[in-house]
Motif scaffolding. Structure first.
Motif, PDB file in Angstrom:
ATOM      1  N   GLY A 124      55.711  57.500  42.400  1.00 39.91           N
ATOM      2  CA  GLY A 124      57.153  57.283  42.543  1.00 39.91           C
ATOM      3  C   GLY A 124      57.599  55.850  42.515  1.00 39.91           C
ATOM      4  N   ALA A 125      56.701  54.926  42.127  1.00 33.44           N
ATOM      5  CA  ALA A 125      57.102  53.515  42.073  1.00 33.44           C
ATOM      6  C   ALA A 125      58.030  53.272  40.896  1.00 33.44           C
ATOM      7  N   SER A 126      59.010  52.401  41.100  1.00 33.93           N
ATOM      8  CA  SER A 126      59.899  52.037  39.982  1.00 33.93           C
ATOM      9  C   SER A 126      59.152  51.085  39.048  1.00 33.93           C
ATOM     10  N   GLU A 127      59.701  50.908  37.833  1.00 30.62           N
ATOM     11  CA  GLU A 127      59.049  50.010  36.878  1.00 30.62           C
ATOM     12  C   GLU A 127      59.034  48.576  37.418  1.00 30.62           C
ATOM     13  N   PHE A 128      60.156  48.172  38.048  1.00 30.83           N
ATOM     14  CA  PHE A 128      60.216  46.826  38.615  1.00 30.83           C
ATOM     15  C   PHE A 128      59.204  46.688  39.759  1.00 30.83           C
ATOM     16  N   GLY A 129      59.100  47.786  40.555  1.00 27.18           N
ATOM     17  CA  GLY A 129      58.137  47.779  41.666  1.00 27.18           C
ATOM     18  C   GLY A 129      56.710  47.664  41.152  1.00 27.18           C
ATOM     19  N   ILE A 130      56.416  48.363  40.057  1.00 27.07           N
ATOM     20  CA  ILE A 130      55.057  48.278  39.474  1.00 27.07           C
ATOM     21  C   ILE A 130      54.775  46.844  39.014  1.00 27.07           C
ATOM     22  N   LEU A 131      55.789  46.256  38.378  1.00 29.22           N
ATOM     23  CA  LEU A 131      55.615  44.877  37.898  1.00 29.22           C
ATOM     24  C   LEU A 131      55.334  43.935  39.065  1.00 29.22           C
ATOM     25  N   MET A 132      56.160  44.037  40.111  1.00 30.11           N
ATOM     26  CA  MET A 132      56.080  43.054  41.188  1.00 30.11           C
ATOM     27  C   MET A 132      54.948  43.323  42.169  1.00 30.11           C
ATOM     28  N   ARG A 133      54.698  44.636  42.456  1.00 31.37           N
ATOM     29  CA  ARG A 133      53.733  44.933  43.523  1.00 31.37           C
ATOM     30  C   ARG A 133      52.331  45.234  42.998  1.00 31.37           C
ATOM     31  N   ILE A 134      52.235  45.569  41.729  1.00 27.61           N
ATOM     32  CA  ILE A 134      50.906  45.882  41.182  1.00 27.61           C
ATOM     33  C   ILE A 134      50.475  44.840  40.146  1.00 27.61           C
ATOM     34  N   PHE A 135      51.327  44.626  39.145  1.00 30.65           N
ATOM     35  CA  PHE A 135      50.889  43.748  38.059  1.00 30.65           C
ATOM     36  C   PHE A 135      50.778  42.279  38.504  1.00 30.65           C
ATOM     37  N   VAL A 136      51.841  41.781  39.133  1.00 33.90           N
ATOM     38  CA  VAL A 136      51.846  40.351  39.473  1.00 33.90           C
ATOM     39  C   VAL A 136      50.674  39.966  40.381  1.00 33.90           C
ATOM     40  N   PRO A 137      50.388  40.734  41.459  1.00 34.33           N
ATOM     41  CA  PRO A 137      49.206  40.351  42.269  1.00 34.33           C
ATOM     42  C   PRO A 137      47.909  40.384  41.467  1.00 34.33           C
ATOM     43  N   LEU A 138      47.757  41.399  40.616  1.00 36.56           N
ATOM     44  CA  LEU A 138      46.530  41.484  39.819  1.00 36.56           C
ATOM     45  C   LEU A 138      46.455  40.353  38.784  1.00 36.56           C
ATOM     46  N   ALA A 139      47.614  39.929  38.286  1.00 37.83           N
ATOM     47  CA  ALA A 139      47.637  38.916  37.223  1.00 37.83           C
ATOM     48  C   ALA A 139      47.727  37.498  37.767  1.00 37.83           C
ATOM     49  N   ARG A 140      47.537  37.348  39.073  1.00 39.49           N
ATOM     50  CA  ARG A 140      47.725  36.012  39.662  1.00 39.49           C
ATOM     51  C   ARG A 140      46.933  34.905  38.944  1.00 39.49           C
ATOM     52  N   PRO A 141      45.634  35.103  38.640  1.00 42.00           N
ATOM     53  CA  PRO A 141      44.903  34.022  37.934  1.00 42.00           C
ATOM     54  C   PRO A 141      45.546  33.659  36.601  1.00 42.00           C
ATOM     55  N   ALA A 142      45.970  34.680  35.858  1.00 41.50           N
ATOM     56  CA  ALA A 142      46.589  34.395  34.553  1.00 41.50           C
ATOM     57  C   ALA A 142      47.930  33.698  34.738  1.00 41.50           C
ATOM     58  N   ILE A 143      48.690  34.123  35.747  1.00 40.34           N
ATOM     59  CA  ILE A 143      50.005  33.509  35.988  1.00 40.34           C
ATOM     60  C   ILE A 143      49.837  32.042  36.399  1.00 40.34           C
ATOM     61  N   ILE A 144      48.849  31.805  37.289  1.00 39.52           N
ATOM     62  CA  ILE A 144      48.635  30.417  37.717  1.00 39.52           C
ATOM     63  C   ILE A 144      48.176  29.569  36.536  1.00 39.52           C
ATOM     64  N   MET A 145      47.377  30.157  35.681  1.00 35.59           N
ATOM     65  CA  MET A 145      46.915  29.395  34.516  1.00 35.59           C
ATOM     66  C   MET A 145      48.091  29.015  33.616  1.00 35.59           C
TER      67      MET A 145
END
Lengths: 438, 289
Positions: free
Chosen positions: B178-199
């Motif tokens: 039941g997660a929203s698309e924005f919720g998936i982006l912010m709560r799942i993708f962004v934490p997992l992508a932290r190394p790539a985002i920091i890079m």
């Protein structure tokens, strides 16, 4: 990063070249003068305090001061972009690289105002002819000189006295002195001819047609002229025997030679005492103290000349925009920057404006660094700057070519080197949009 | 045995020579502000000058125009922060959407993103200037900030990471919960992508901080300059790196060396903070998840 900047510079340079080729500038009409209109002035970092002081002293005029890089063509790039975008242009610009005016006067920029139409003739006439001639086209004067680097002969007086050398009055004597010095005191030299120190001090003082502008789109280049070959005849043997250096004046190796007192004399700009010899010999870790050593003598005379012409190395200029809405304030600002007695006292280099130069020379006359009062020689040299040369859009390529031909090969085959230099310079001039003639 | 020792010694010599080759200029740069201009010429290149000279050098630079260098430093900081923040806010969802959603034009947008990465920055200067001029932003901070927010490299790197390192099954599971698309982006993708985002943030910071030509063209007011353009104007006016200094401004080669150190210090600090993520980020997307 450097490569990237170079690529960008080339791209913008190409853009400017395409934009400025072809048509001569018009002399412009009557400038607008709205006394309430603000003016924008572009200065380099060194000129900022005097511009700020002027603004403070003239609260009746709104003056916006911007600091622009003194890098070659920085002003041209910004003015060109602003003109394309239709944004307001600056009203007054200081050009530390004065050859930029060759871009600014040409179409489509057509930027400067003819100052002889708005500045009193008495003021115009108080600048050395050789200074304003460089930025004059079709009888119109497009700049006011800020400072000037007229060339004179610096020489180490105690050493000349000790070694029994006479100060050369002609370039033939200068060459003979070089041969004598090379034979008697190898390792010592009579200055450098690298880059602009060779072109401006030697070829320009001789009147060699290499930057001889007849309009902002036409130039005479003729290195087979006797005014060029007589220079080659002097410096070629001197480069060969080592009495003239081919290093840049500010090259660290040459810097060391200055610091060790190895430079016995030099045909150089009026500023080399204060800004090359003095700093290079202060706390330099050598026993040579230049204080009281160097005197200044008049330029030697080239064979066949009755006047000992001077060259000019460096010197900035002020330009006023023809699009200014407040020409009265803009012209007044530019005029004050060049003629103010207060600024003259603070000026670091020789002021171009005659009365300002007199004020500046009063301080220089008692400077203990010089072996003798240099003022009369400097003043005379300023009035004898050879007016044969003009500001051009190909000066950088000309200087690069000079080092790659005359400096590199002149000692072995000066004639061939001069021919190559002339050909490469003519090619550069054509690429920059000039019609080249002999 | 002897052959092995020779080989090892050869490797060590090569290693030391390589280190010396790359480290020498850095050591020279660190020591340069401790010397006077003439000491730079005649002292041993790797000799220490004096602390008093270091103080003089720092004072000459920092007192120039009543400390305008601090204004340039502050400008560089805030132009960079705002520019990079907007670039990240735009590029993270863009890259994620390109990787995880099928929509018309998806491939074209990805292709255009790649294409814009190979367009030389210099080629965009004139249209950018005209654009900024049309909206009256020339000679304002926004003329430097807004073009800097265009960051196709970041979009592409996020796309690669999302495509290869984040399995679709994780996203499907979140949707089932039941997660929203924005919720998936912010709560799942962004934490997992932290190394790539920091890079990508690191490279964006470096690019923005070192940006020269854009502010050089856009800005004319002295107090709006960045550290890079301000120092360049200062250096060219004083001839500190070639030619004579024909002014009374006490800026010479030692002051320029000090300014260089000052300008790279923030990048160095960011690098130290981000280095472990940078290593992880470079490997991100290398293997298919």
């Amino acid at each position: 990063m450097r490569t990237s900047k170079a690529a960008i510079a080339i791209a913008i340079g190409a853009f400017l070249a395409v934009g400025t080729v072809g048509c001569a500038a018009s002399s412009g009409g009557t400038p607008a003068s709205d006394p309430k209109a603000p003016i924008t002035v572009w200065v380099d970092a060194a000129r900022l305090p005097q511009a700020q002081a002027y603004a403070k002293a003239h609260p009746d005029v709104t003056i916006k001061i911007d600091v622009i890089s003194g890098a070659q063509n920085a002003n041209t790039q910004k003015i060109s972009l602003a003109k394309k975008a239709g944004t307001p242009l600056p009203d007054v610009v200081f050009l530390g690289s004065p050859d930029e005016i060759a871009n600014l006067t040409a179409n489509p920029l057509n930027f400067p105002l003819a100052l002889n139409t708005v500045v009193p003739k008495k003021v115009i006439d108080s600048f050395p002819q050789g200074v304003l001639a460089r930025c004059s086209y079709g009888g119109q004067v497009y700049c006011l000189g800020n400072d000037v680097g007229q060339t004179v002969l610096f020489y180490n007086k105690p050493l000349f006295d000790q070694w029994g050398y006479a100060v050369p009055k002609t370039f033939a004597e200068f060459e003979q002195l070089g041969a004598k010095l090379a034979a008697e005191h190898p390792g010592y030299n009579l200055g450098t001819v690298n880059g602009r120190y060779g072109v401006d001090a030697f070829f320009e003082s001789s009147g060699c047609p290499i930057l001889d502008t007849t309009s902002d789109t036409a130039v005479k280049i003729n290195v087979s002229s006797s005014k060029c070959t007589r220079v080659g005849d002097v410096i070629g043997p001197m480069i060969k025997n080592g009495s003239l250096s081919t290093l840049d004046l500010f090259d660290k190796t040459y810097d060391q030679q200055v610091a060790q007192g190895k430079v016995v004399a030099m045909v150089g700009a009026s500023w080399i005492g204060d800004f090359a010899f003095k700093p290079m010999t202060t706390n330099a870790g050598t026993s040579f103290d230049s204080t009281g050593k160097y005197a200044v003598a008049p330029m030697p005379t080239w064979s066949g000349e009755s006047t000992n012409w001077s060259g000019s190395v460096g010197g900035g200029i002020w330009v006023v925009s023809r699009t200014t809405k407040n020409s009265k304030a803009a012209v007044a600002f530019a005029q004050d920057m060049t003629t103010s007695p207060t600024i003259a006292k603070a000026q670091t280099t020789y002021p171009a404006y005659g009365p300002s130069a007199d004020i500046w020379l009063n301080a220089k006359a008692t400077d203990p660094w010089y072996a003798a009062d240099p003022s009369s020689v400097l003043k005379a040299a300023a009035s004898k700057i050879n007016p044969a040369e003009g500001y051009t859009r190909y000066v950088t390529q000309m200087l690069d070519s000079f080092n790659n031909t005359v400096i590199k090969n002149g000692a072995t085959d000066m004639s061939s080197a001069l021919t190559q230099w002339g050909q490469q310079t003519a090619d550069a001039a054509k690429s920059a949009g000039y019609t080249v003639s002999k | 045995m002897r052959a092995g020792m020779t080989s090892s010694a050869g490797r060590n010599i090569l290693f030391i020579a390589t280190i010396a080759f790359f480290a020498t200029p850095i050591v020279w740069l660190l020591l340069a502000p401790t010397k006077s201009t003439n000491q730079l010429s005649y002292l041993n290149p790797l000799a220490f000058g004096s602390l008093s000279q270091l103080g003089t050098t720092a004072n000459n630079l920092l007192s120039y125009q009543n400390g305008i260098i601090w204004a340039w430093f502050f400008n560089s900081v805030w132009y960079t922060l705002v520019s990079v923040s907007i670039a990240l806010v735009a590029s993270i969802p863009a890259g994620y959407a390109l990787a995880k959603f099928r929509f018309r034009g998806n491939t074209v947008i990805l292709f255009v993103t790649l294409l814009t990465m190979i367009v030389p920055a210099a080629a965009l200067i004139l249209p950018l200037y005209l654009e900024m001029s049309a909206v009256g932003m020339v000679n304002t901070p926004w003329s430097v900030i807004l073009p800097g927010t265009f960051y196709p490299f970041g979009v592409y790197m996020i796309y690669l990471f999302a495509k290869n390192a984040i399995p679709d099954s994780i996203i499907e599971a979140a949707r089932l919960d039941g997660a929203s698309e924005f919720g998936i982006l912010m709560r799942i993708f962004v934490p997992l992508a932290r190394p790539a985002i920091i890079m990508i943030a690191f490279f964006a910071i470096v690019g923005s901080w070192n940006s020269f030509f854009l502010p050089f063209i856009m800005l004319t007011s002295a107090n709006l300059q960045t550290l890079q353009t301000g120092l360049q104007a200062l250096v060219s006016a004083t001839g500190a790196l070639g030619g004579g200094n024909l002014s009374n401004i006490a800026i010479h080669a030692p002051e320029v060396a000090f300014a260089t150190l000052l300008s790279i210090l923030p990048i160095l600090l960011v690098f130290l903070f981000a280095q472990k993520y940078l290593a992880a980020g470079q490997a991100a997307g290398a293997e298919k998840g």
